[in-house]
Design an enzyme around this catalytic site. Sequence first.
Site, PDB file in Angstrom:
ATOM      1  N   ARG A  49      90.020  69.286 -27.172  1.00 51.49           N
ATOM      2  CA  ARG A  49      88.784  70.058 -27.355  1.00 51.49           C
ATOM      3  C   ARG A  49      88.377  70.096 -28.825  1.00 51.49           C
ATOM      4  O   ARG A  49      89.229  70.256 -29.694  1.00 51.49           O
ATOM      5  CB  ARG A  49      88.993  71.492 -26.837  1.00 51.49           C
ATOM      6  N   LYS A  84      95.876  82.530 -21.062  1.00 53.83           N
ATOM      7  CA  LYS A  84      94.998  83.169 -20.062  1.00 53.83           C
ATOM      8  C   LYS A  84      94.589  82.165 -18.974  1.00 53.83           C
ATOM      9  O   LYS A  84      94.647  82.464 -17.789  1.00 53.83           O
ATOM     10  CB  LYS A  84      93.737  83.754 -20.738  1.00 53.83           C
ATOM     11  N   ARG A 137      97.034  71.333 -27.173  1.00 57.54           N
ATOM     12  CA  ARG A 137      96.458  71.347 -25.813  1.00 57.54           C
ATOM     13  C   ARG A 137      95.639  70.078 -25.558  1.00 57.54           C
ATOM     14  O   ARG A 137      94.924  69.597 -26.420  1.00 57.54           O
ATOM     15  CB  ARG A 137      95.558  72.571 -25.639  1.00 57.54           C
ATOM     16  N   ARG A 173      88.799  80.964 -34.906  1.00 54.82           N
ATOM     17  CA  ARG A 173      88.797  81.651 -33.604  1.00 54.82           C
ATOM     18  C   ARG A 173      89.751  82.845 -33.627  1.00 54.82           C
ATOM     19  O   ARG A 173      89.458  83.909 -33.079  1.00 54.82           O
ATOM     20  CB  ARG A 173      89.211  80.676 -32.490  1.00 54.82           C
ATOM     21  N   ARG A 202      84.666  90.205 -25.021  1.00 52.62           N
ATOM     22  CA  ARG A 202      85.290  89.914 -26.303  1.00 52.62           C
ATOM     23  C   ARG A 202      84.748  90.795 -27.417  1.00 52.62           C
ATOM     24  O   ARG A 202      85.154  90.638 -28.571  1.00 52.62           O
ATOM     25  CB  ARG A 202      84.999  88.462 -26.687  1.00 52.62           C
TER      26      ARG A 202
HETATM   27  P1  AP5 Z   1      95.729  78.239 -22.250  1.00 51.13           P
HETATM   28  O1  AP5 Z   1      96.247  78.763 -20.968  1.00 51.13           O
HETATM   29  O2  AP5 Z   1      94.690  77.171 -22.196  1.00 51.13           O
HETATM   30  O3  AP5 Z   1      95.312  79.454 -23.206  1.00 51.13           O
HETATM   31  P2  AP5 Z   1      94.044  80.399 -23.211  1.00 51.13           P
HETATM   32  O4  AP5 Z   1      94.524  81.793 -23.504  1.00 51.13           O
HETATM   33  O5  AP5 Z   1      93.240  80.221 -21.977  1.00 51.13           O
HETATM   34  O6  AP5 Z   1      93.350  79.820 -24.514  1.00 51.13           O
HETATM   35  P3  AP5 Z   1      91.879  79.403 -24.880  1.00 51.13           P
HETATM   36  O7  AP5 Z   1      92.014  78.723 -26.225  1.00 51.13           O
HETATM   37  O8  AP5 Z   1      91.207  78.628 -23.802  1.00 51.13           O
HETATM   38  O9  AP5 Z   1      91.214  80.761 -25.064  1.00 51.13           O
HETATM   39  P4  AP5 Z   1      89.995  81.117 -25.825  1.00 51.13           P
HETATM   40  O10 AP5 Z   1      89.885  82.506 -25.383  1.00 51.13           O
HETATM   41  O11 AP5 Z   1      89.951  80.905 -27.285  1.00 51.13           O
HETATM   42  O12 AP5 Z   1      88.924  80.008 -25.370  1.00 51.13           O
HETATM   43  P5  AP5 Z   1      87.685  80.093 -24.415  1.00 51.13           P
HETATM   44  O13 AP5 Z   1      87.624  78.814 -23.719  1.00 51.13           O
HETATM   45  O14 AP5 Z   1      87.649  81.357 -23.648  1.00 51.13           O
HETATM   46  O15 AP5 Z   1      96.985  77.700 -23.105  1.00 51.13           O
HETATM   47  C1  AP5 Z   1      96.815  77.084 -24.354  1.00 51.13           C
HETATM   48  C2  AP5 Z   1      97.811  75.918 -24.476  1.00 51.13           C
HETATM   49  O16 AP5 Z   1      99.140  76.416 -24.476  1.00 51.13           O
HETATM   50  C3  AP5 Z   1      97.753  74.901 -23.333  1.00 51.13           C
HETATM   51  O17 AP5 Z   1      97.987  73.617 -23.828  1.00 51.13           O
HETATM   52  C4  AP5 Z   1      98.883  75.324 -22.381  1.00 51.13           C
HETATM   53  O18 AP5 Z   1      99.421  74.228 -21.656  1.00 51.13           O
HETATM   54  C5  AP5 Z   1      99.890  75.901 -23.357  1.00 51.13           C
HETATM   55  N1  AP5 Z   1     100.599  77.062 -22.816  1.00 51.13           N
HETATM   56  C6  AP5 Z   1     100.088  78.066 -22.048  1.00 51.13           C
HETATM   57  N2  AP5 Z   1     101.050  78.969 -21.781  1.00 51.13           N
HETATM   58  C7  AP5 Z   1     102.186  78.523 -22.419  1.00 51.13           C
HETATM   59  C8  AP5 Z   1     103.517  79.021 -22.513  1.00 51.13           C
HETATM   60  N3  AP5 Z   1     103.873  80.177 -21.904  1.00 51.13           N
HETATM   61  N4  AP5 Z   1     104.432  78.308 -23.232  1.00 51.13           N
HETATM   62  C9  AP5 Z   1     104.052  77.141 -23.855  1.00 51.13           C
HETATM   63  N5  AP5 Z   1     102.815  76.627 -23.780  1.00 51.13           N
HETATM   64  C10 AP5 Z   1     101.895  77.294 -23.074  1.00 51.13           C
HETATM   65  O19 AP5 Z   1      86.496  80.218 -25.483  1.00 51.13           O
HETATM   66  C11 AP5 Z   1      86.076  79.132 -26.286  1.00 51.13           C
HETATM   67  C12 AP5 Z   1      84.871  79.559 -27.120  1.00 51.13           C
HETATM   68  O20 AP5 Z   1      83.776  79.937 -26.251  1.00 51.13           O
HETATM   69  C13 AP5 Z   1      85.067  80.779 -28.024  1.00 51.13           C
HETATM   70  O21 AP5 Z   1      85.635  80.425 -29.273  1.00 51.13           O
HETATM   71  C14 AP5 Z   1      83.607  81.265 -28.171  1.00 51.13           C
HETATM   72  O22 AP5 Z   1      82.885  80.494 -29.092  1.00 51.13           O
HETATM   73  C15 AP5 Z   1      83.021  81.019 -26.783  1.00 51.13           C
HETATM   74  N6  AP5 Z   1      83.165  82.186 -25.899  1.00 51.13           N
HETATM   75  C16 AP5 Z   1      83.848  82.235 -24.726  1.00 51.13           C
HETATM   76  N7  AP5 Z   1      83.770  83.449 -24.180  1.00 51.13           N
HETATM   77  C17 AP5 Z   1      83.024  84.203 -25.024  1.00 51.13           C
HETATM   78  C18 AP5 Z   1      82.608  85.562 -25.026  1.00 51.13           C
HETATM   79  N8  AP5 Z   1      82.959  86.411 -24.050  1.00 51.13           N
HETATM   80  N9  AP5 Z   1      81.858  86.006 -26.065  1.00 51.13           N
HETATM   81  C19 AP5 Z   1      81.485  85.179 -27.061  1.00 51.13           C
HETATM   82  N10 AP5 Z   1      81.859  83.883 -27.126  1.00 51.13           N
HETATM   83  C20 AP5 Z   1      82.621  83.402 -26.117  1.00 51.13           C
END
Ligand code: AP5
Length: 213
Positions: free
Chosen positions: A158, A13, A125, A169, A86
Amino acid sequence: MNLLLFGAPGTGKGTQSSFLISQYKLHHISTGDLFRKALGEKTPLGLKAQSYMDRGELVPDSIVIALIEEVLADIKSGFILDGFPRTLAQAEALDSLLKNITLDLDKVLYLKVPESILIERIVGRRVAEKSGHVYHIKFNPPLKKGVCDKSGEKLIHRNDDREEVVKQRLKAYREQTEPLIEYYREKNILFELDGCGSPKEVFPRLQLMLSIS
Ligand code: AP5
């Protein structure tokens, strides 16, 4: 164009959002990034969110919804939501917040990637904390190990990208977030796409979905 990029942790994402932003000049709203920024600044919001994030649990709805309300109040139109909503309560809150400011969510782009691939993507990552640039030790390594190509910052792993937290997660995603697929399918705004392959292979699929009216 008001979009939601939807998918499990690690589906890409954040990576695809960065392509969309440079191509379409949209505002990027990532609740994960907002919490990490608040945590870096040691604000009450960041400190409240930290324990949930470190355990791989969702931050309580009341905290997340109040944050989004504040952010949306400053944005007129043209945004990508990444990582919000979410839960069903967050999705319903978003609907009413958007209604109040007479905006609509145009498309929900659902990135689908098998769980076995997700764990490898997340655990590998590395991120530049201040500039937010994202790398992967295998799929997108920096030119110099441990250093951001663009900002020169030291790359970090991270806290919540450790395998045991990643599994939690993914569990939270399956139990609390996955039901939203049906919620948006019923609204007829859900577009599903294959998130496997390299980021540059995935992006044209996203663009194709955007061109469908
Ligand atoms: P990346 O693009 O970083 O993936 P992402 O989908 O953004 O993954 P996240 O882990 O950041 O999502 P998340 O939803 O768990 O975390 P968030 O920060 O929102 O890609 C991942 C890796 O793969 C990278 O190294 C990239 O280079 C690689 N990659 C990407 N595409 C690729 C491809 N096509 N091929 C190969 N490699 C690839 O949330 C973190 C925490 O915050 C949550 O756990 C929760 O505690 C809290 N939180 C956030 N939002 C909420 C909410 N709305 N409600 C409650 N808690 C929340």
